[in-house]
Design a protein around this motif. Sequence first.
Motif, mmCIF file in Angstrom:
data_model
loop_
_atom_site.group_PDB
_atom_site.id
_atom_site.type_symbol
_atom_site.label_atom_id
_atom_site.label_comp_id
_atom_site.label_asym_id
_atom_site.label_seq_id
_atom_site.Cartn_x
_atom_site.Cartn_y
_atom_site.Cartn_z
ATOM 1 N N GLU A 184 0.837 -1.128 -0.080
ATOM 2 C CA GLU A 184 0.086 0.005 0.350
ATOM 3 C C GLU A 184 0.896 1.276 0.047
ATOM 4 N N SER A 235 1.673 5.376 0.285
ATOM 5 C CA SER A 235 1.612 6.626 0.906
ATOM 6 C C SER A 235 2.515 7.730 0.650
ATOM 7 N N HIS A 287 3.941 11.577 1.870
ATOM 8 C CA HIS A 287 4.210 12.514 2.772
ATOM 9 C C HIS A 287 5.156 13.853 2.484
ATOM 10 N N SER A 302 -10.553 10.020 3.495
ATOM 11 C CA SER A 302 -10.324 8.543 3.514
ATOM 12 C C SER A 302 -11.412 8.191 4.530
#
Length: 271
Positions: free
Chosen positions: A127, A129, A131, A178
């Motif tokens: 997964e 992500s 930042h 989300s």
Amino acid sequence: MKLQQSIGLSTVYPREEDFSLDLANHLSALGVGSFEDFETESSVGTRRADIVATGDTGTLVVENQFGRADWDHWGRLEAYARLKEASVAVLVAESFEELMIVTCNLRNEDSETDWHLIQAEVNSHHELSFHQVAFPAIDIQVERKNVEYSEFWAPIRDSGLFAGKPVPLRDEGWIGKSVRGIGLNLRLNKHNCSVLLYFSGDERLGRRLAVQELFAGTDLDFELHESPKFANLIFPVLDKGRQDHEDWPLIRQQLTETGERIYRMIESSDV
């Protein structure tokens, strides 16, 4: 509950070019503006930029690399951004040294381009992500560019499920939220609007199938889209969008009602 550990991007993507293509199809995940048309390995002089995209925010240039960002990639990004007259320039990597972060922040103080350093992480479930490590401060943006905010999103951001900070006009194409680890975007294009659900990681197709089953038999129609690492469901709302000013109240109502309905159904499920 077992915490997910970060793994290297190279364990998920055979080549940086594969990561570029996947990222180009999901530029909204970076949170740097609204861009719809993209080209990977885009010619810039005698070289090629990883991603060049255009949209409501202007022109975006992205350089990405596995591992720790190096100054060679930073130099390429600066050159490509200048030649493309980019409004936003982004370097995506797995880590950055402190001097590069300082340099990026200083660059934002004296440039008409918005400069971003964005850390990409992937866990053992594959997964992704992202930042923000370095980015233009809002007060710098206001002072330098006299930032304007979206009139369309203002009432939606004031209260309700999708309340939040004002949306800069340059980012008017979407707002995100989300739910149970699934990305949900309210999307506003020139002549239509929709709700997008996006799933990432190795289990993306299974999770998308579970959500499809959740909405089976309802009056919510959706379309399927997928890439090497993402799977999407798009729920069309209206064939009216940003250009249809007289219909903005209707668009806001139906877009947020659809988005909240989808959000609540997923929130109360076990997907």
